[in-house]
Design a protein around this motif. Structure first.
Motif, PDB file in Angstrom:
ATOM      1  N   ALA A 283       0.726  -1.172   0.102  1.00  0.00           N
ATOM      2  CA  ALA A 283      -0.166   0.065  -0.078  1.00  0.00           C
ATOM      3  C   ALA A 283       0.907   1.249  -0.188  1.00  0.00           C
ATOM      4  O   ALA A 283       0.482   2.150  -0.740  1.00  0.00           O
ATOM      5  N   THR A 284       1.960   1.206   0.831  1.00  0.00           N
ATOM      6  CA  THR A 284       3.000   2.469   0.838  1.00  0.00           C
ATOM      7  C   THR A 284       3.426   2.533  -0.584  1.00  0.00           C
ATOM      8  O   THR A 284       3.635   3.770  -1.007  1.00  0.00           O
ATOM      9  N   GLY A 285       3.775   1.687  -1.243  1.00  0.00           N
ATOM     10  CA  GLY A 285       4.487   1.823  -2.558  1.00  0.00           C
ATOM     11  C   GLY A 285       3.452   2.096  -3.866  1.00  0.00           C
ATOM     12  O   GLY A 285       3.880   3.017  -4.255  1.00  0.00           O
ATOM     13  N   LEU A 286       2.163   1.841  -3.467  1.00  0.00           N
ATOM     14  CA  LEU A 286       1.357   2.014  -4.586  1.00  0.00           C
ATOM     15  C   LEU A 286       0.839   3.472  -3.970  1.00  0.00           C
ATOM     16  O   LEU A 286       0.771   4.424  -5.027  1.00  0.00           O
ATOM     17  N   ALA A 287       0.910   4.232  -2.845  1.00  0.00           N
ATOM     18  CA  ALA A 287       0.572   5.577  -2.509  1.00  0.00           C
ATOM     19  C   ALA A 287       1.695   6.349  -2.985  1.00  0.00           C
ATOM     20  O   ALA A 287       1.241   7.534  -3.559  1.00  0.00           O
ATOM     21  N   ALA A 288       3.022   5.938  -3.063  1.00  0.00           N
ATOM     22  CA  ALA A 288       3.974   6.639  -3.545  1.00  0.00           C
ATOM     23  C   ALA A 288       3.927   7.026  -5.219  1.00  0.00           C
ATOM     24  O   ALA A 288       4.189   8.115  -5.388  1.00  0.00           O
ATOM     25  N   LYS A 289       3.415   6.061  -5.803  1.00  0.00           N
ATOM     26  CA  LYS A 289       3.144   6.165  -7.202  1.00  0.00           C
ATOM     27  C   LYS A 289       1.878   7.191  -7.490  1.00  0.00           C
ATOM     28  O   LYS A 289       1.908   7.618  -8.517  1.00  0.00           O
ATOM     29  N   LEU A 290       0.960   7.014  -6.668  1.00  0.00           N
ATOM     30  CA  LEU A 290      -0.438   7.657  -6.862  1.00  0.00           C
ATOM     31  C   LEU A 290      -0.096   9.137  -6.564  1.00  0.00           C
ATOM     32  O   LEU A 290      -1.010   9.951  -7.225  1.00  0.00           O
ATOM     33  N   GLU A 291       0.808   9.597  -5.987  1.00  0.00           N
ATOM     34  CA  GLU A 291       1.031  10.787  -5.488  1.00  0.00           C
ATOM     35  C   GLU A 291       1.185  11.938  -6.700  1.00  0.00           C
ATOM     36  O   GLU A 291       0.826  12.970  -6.787  1.00  0.00           O
ATOM     37  N   SER A 292       1.545  11.233  -7.761  1.00  0.00           N
ATOM     38  CA  SER A 292       2.105  12.047  -8.992  1.00  0.00           C
ATOM     39  C   SER A 292       0.869  12.049 -10.003  1.00  0.00           C
ATOM     40  O   SER A 292       1.034  12.683 -11.158  1.00  0.00           O
ATOM     41  N   VAL A 293      -0.108  11.260  -9.682  1.00  0.00           N
ATOM     42  CA  VAL A 293      -1.202  11.178 -10.558  1.00  0.00           C
ATOM     43  C   VAL A 293      -2.343  12.344 -10.597  1.00  0.00           C
ATOM     44  O   VAL A 293      -2.826  12.651  -9.575  1.00  0.00           O
ATOM     45  N   LYS A 294      -2.869  12.917 -11.901  1.00  0.00           N
ATOM     46  CA  LYS A 294      -3.942  13.850 -11.813  1.00  0.00           C
ATOM     47  C   LYS A 294      -4.972  13.148 -12.853  1.00  0.00           C
ATOM     48  O   LYS A 294      -4.319  13.160 -14.089  1.00  0.00           O
ATOM     49  N   LEU A 295      -5.962  13.064 -12.397  1.00  0.00           N
ATOM     50  CA  LEU A 295      -7.305  12.245 -13.390  1.00  0.00           C
ATOM     51  C   LEU A 295      -7.949  13.335 -14.103  1.00  0.00           C
ATOM     52  O   LEU A 295      -8.026  14.459 -13.312  1.00  0.00           O
ATOM     53  N   THR A 296      -8.592  13.080 -15.002  1.00  0.00           N
ATOM     54  CA  THR A 296      -9.637  13.757 -15.828  1.00  0.00           C
ATOM     55  C   THR A 296     -10.887  13.085 -15.841  1.00  0.00           C
ATOM     56  O   THR A 296     -10.918  11.959 -16.469  1.00  0.00           O
TER      57      THR A 296
ATOM     58  N   GLU B 190      -3.528   2.594   7.935  1.00  0.00           N
ATOM     59  CA  GLU B 190      -2.264   3.613   8.203  1.00  0.00           C
ATOM     60  C   GLU B 190      -1.973   4.299   6.940  1.00  0.00           C
ATOM     61  O   GLU B 190      -1.083   5.238   7.076  1.00  0.00           O
ATOM     62  N   VAL B 191      -2.417   3.963   5.610  1.00  0.00           N
ATOM     63  CA  VAL B 191      -1.887   4.421   4.551  1.00  0.00           C
ATOM     64  C   VAL B 191      -3.090   5.041   3.707  1.00  0.00           C
ATOM     65  O   VAL B 191      -3.866   4.363   3.280  1.00  0.00           O
TER      66      VAL B 191
END
Length: 147
Positions: A65-78, A135-136
Protein backbone atom coordinates in the motif's frame (compact mmCIF):
# COMPACT_ATOMS: atom_id res chain seq x y z
CA UNK A 1 -9.09 -22.18 33.78
CA UNK A 2 -7.10 -20.61 30.93
CA UNK A 3 -8.68 -20.38 27.51
CA UNK A 4 -7.85 -18.87 24.12
CA UNK A 5 -10.64 -16.77 22.62
CA UNK A 6 -11.62 -17.51 19.01
CA UNK A 7 -13.57 -14.25 18.62
CA UNK A 8 -14.09 -10.94 20.41
CA UNK A 9 -16.25 -11.24 23.52
CA UNK A 10 -17.50 -8.12 25.24
CA UNK A 11 -16.05 -7.53 28.72
CA UNK A 12 -13.78 -10.58 28.39
CA UNK A 13 -11.28 -10.01 25.60
CA UNK A 14 -10.48 -9.94 21.92
CA UNK A 15 -9.74 -12.71 19.45
CA UNK A 16 -6.53 -14.67 20.21
CA UNK A 17 -6.32 -13.39 23.81
CA UNK A 18 -5.45 -15.87 26.54
CA UNK A 19 -7.78 -15.21 29.47
CA UNK A 20 -8.60 -16.86 32.77
CA UNK A 21 -12.26 -17.64 33.44
CA UNK A 22 -14.18 -19.72 35.94
CA UNK A 23 -14.38 -23.42 35.09
CA UNK A 24 -18.16 -23.50 34.59
CA UNK A 25 -18.19 -20.49 32.26
CA UNK A 26 -15.42 -22.00 30.15
CA UNK A 27 -16.61 -25.61 30.01
CA UNK A 28 -20.37 -25.00 29.84
CA UNK A 29 -20.59 -21.91 27.62
CA UNK A 30 -17.45 -20.67 25.86
CA UNK A 31 -16.01 -23.98 24.63
CA UNK A 32 -19.33 -25.63 23.53
CA UNK A 33 -20.41 -22.43 21.72
CA UNK A 34 -17.12 -22.44 19.79
CA UNK A 35 -16.06 -19.11 21.27
CA UNK A 36 -12.88 -20.46 22.89
CA UNK A 37 -10.52 -23.42 23.20
CA UNK A 38 -8.51 -24.72 26.14
CA UNK A 39 -5.10 -23.01 26.48
CA UNK A 40 -2.95 -26.14 26.40
CA UNK A 41 0.80 -25.78 25.73
CA UNK A 42 0.34 -27.02 22.14
CA UNK A 43 -2.59 -24.61 21.53
CA UNK A 44 -0.43 -21.73 22.82
CA UNK A 45 2.34 -22.66 20.34
CA UNK A 46 -0.15 -22.76 17.47
CA UNK A 47 -1.53 -19.38 18.57
CA UNK A 48 1.95 -17.83 18.67
CA UNK A 49 2.69 -19.10 15.15
CA UNK A 50 -0.65 -17.81 13.82
CA UNK A 51 -0.03 -14.37 15.31
CA UNK A 52 3.47 -14.29 13.80
CA UNK A 53 2.14 -15.19 10.34
CA UNK A 54 -0.68 -12.63 10.58
CA UNK A 55 1.81 -9.89 11.45
CA UNK A 56 3.96 -10.86 8.47
CA UNK A 57 0.94 -10.66 6.13
CA UNK A 58 -0.10 -7.27 7.55
CA UNK A 59 3.43 -5.90 7.07
CA UNK A 60 3.43 -7.08 3.44
CA UNK A 61 0.01 -5.50 2.77
CA UNK A 62 1.15 -2.23 4.35
CA UNK A 63 4.38 -2.26 2.33
CA UNK A 64 2.43 -2.79 -0.92
CA UNK A 65 0.00 0.00 0.00
CA UNK A 66 2.88 2.39 0.76
CA UNK A 67 4.47 1.66 -2.61
CA UNK A 68 1.17 2.24 -4.42
CA UNK A 69 0.61 5.50 -2.49
CA UNK A 70 4.03 6.81 -3.58
CA UNK A 71 3.14 6.15 -7.23
CA UNK A 72 -0.36 7.68 -6.89
CA UNK A 73 0.91 11.01 -5.52
CA UNK A 74 1.98 12.15 -9.01
CA UNK A 75 -1.28 11.15 -10.74
CA UNK A 76 -3.90 13.70 -11.81
CA UNK A 77 -7.11 12.36 -13.34
CA UNK A 78 -9.55 13.88 -15.82
CA UNK A 79 -13.17 12.73 -15.61
CA UNK A 80 -15.64 13.56 -18.38
CA UNK A 81 -19.26 14.24 -17.50
CA UNK A 82 -22.29 15.63 -19.28
CA UNK A 83 -22.91 19.17 -18.08
CA UNK A 84 -25.34 22.01 -18.62
CA UNK A 85 -24.40 25.52 -19.74
CA UNK A 86 -24.10 26.72 -16.14
CA UNK A 87 -21.37 24.17 -15.41
CA UNK A 88 -23.56 21.90 -13.33
CA UNK A 89 -23.19 18.24 -14.30
CA UNK A 90 -26.11 15.89 -14.77
CA UNK A 91 -25.92 13.48 -11.83
CA UNK A 92 -22.55 13.39 -10.09
CA UNK A 93 -19.13 11.83 -10.41
CA UNK A 94 -18.98 8.65 -8.33
CA UNK A 95 -16.29 6.35 -6.99
CA UNK A 96 -16.77 3.86 -9.82
CA UNK A 97 -15.71 6.48 -12.36
CA UNK A 98 -12.62 7.33 -10.29
CA UNK A 99 -11.72 3.63 -9.97
CA UNK A 100 -12.10 3.17 -13.75
CA UNK A 101 -9.91 6.22 -14.45
CA UNK A 102 -7.26 4.87 -12.09
CA UNK A 103 -7.46 1.49 -13.84
CA UNK A 104 -6.78 3.19 -17.18
CA UNK A 105 -3.69 4.78 -15.60
CA UNK A 106 -2.54 1.33 -14.48
CA UNK A 107 -3.57 1.35 -10.81
CA UNK A 108 -5.97 -1.22 -9.37
CA UNK A 109 -7.92 0.38 -6.49
CA UNK A 110 -11.17 -0.94 -5.04
CA UNK A 111 -13.96 1.63 -5.41
CA UNK A 112 -15.05 1.09 -1.80
CA UNK A 113 -11.74 2.55 -0.66
CA UNK A 114 -12.41 5.88 -2.42
CA UNK A 115 -14.15 8.82 -0.76
CA UNK A 116 -14.63 12.49 -1.63
CA UNK A 117 -14.08 15.57 0.54
CA UNK A 118 -16.70 17.44 -1.50
CA UNK A 119 -19.21 15.59 -3.70
CA UNK A 120 -18.43 16.56 -7.33
CA UNK A 121 -21.64 18.03 -8.78
CA UNK A 122 -20.14 20.80 -10.94
CA UNK A 123 -17.27 21.15 -13.38
CA UNK A 124 -13.96 21.88 -11.66
CA UNK A 125 -11.17 20.42 -9.57
CA UNK A 126 -11.73 18.02 -6.69
CA UNK A 127 -9.80 15.65 -4.45
CA UNK A 128 -10.44 11.91 -4.00
CA UNK A 129 -9.23 10.26 -0.79
CA UNK A 130 -7.93 6.72 -1.20
CA UNK A 131 -7.74 4.55 1.94
CA UNK A 132 -5.25 1.92 0.80
CA UNK A 133 -4.60 0.61 4.32
CA UNK A 134 -5.71 1.65 7.79
CA UNK A 135 -2.40 3.54 8.13
CA UNK A 136 -1.84 4.50 4.46
CA UNK A 137 -4.04 7.18 2.90
CA UNK A 138 -3.39 9.23 -0.23
CA UNK A 139 -5.17 12.12 -1.94
CA UNK A 140 -5.55 12.10 -5.72
CA UNK A 141 -6.64 15.32 -7.45
CA UNK A 142 -9.04 15.08 -10.39
CA UNK A 143 -10.69 17.49 -12.78
CA UNK A 144 -14.28 17.17 -13.97
CA UNK A 145 -14.64 18.42 -17.55
CA UNK A 146 -17.61 18.64 -19.90
CA UNK A 147 -17.90 15.90 -22.54
Amino acid sequence: MEIILKQDIKKLGEKDDIVTVKNGYGRNYLIPQGLAILATPSAKKVLAENIKQAQFKQEKIKKDATGLAAKLESVKLTIGAKAGESGKIFGSVNTIQIADALKKEGFEVDRRRITFEVEPKELGEYIANLNLHKEVKVQVPFVVVAE
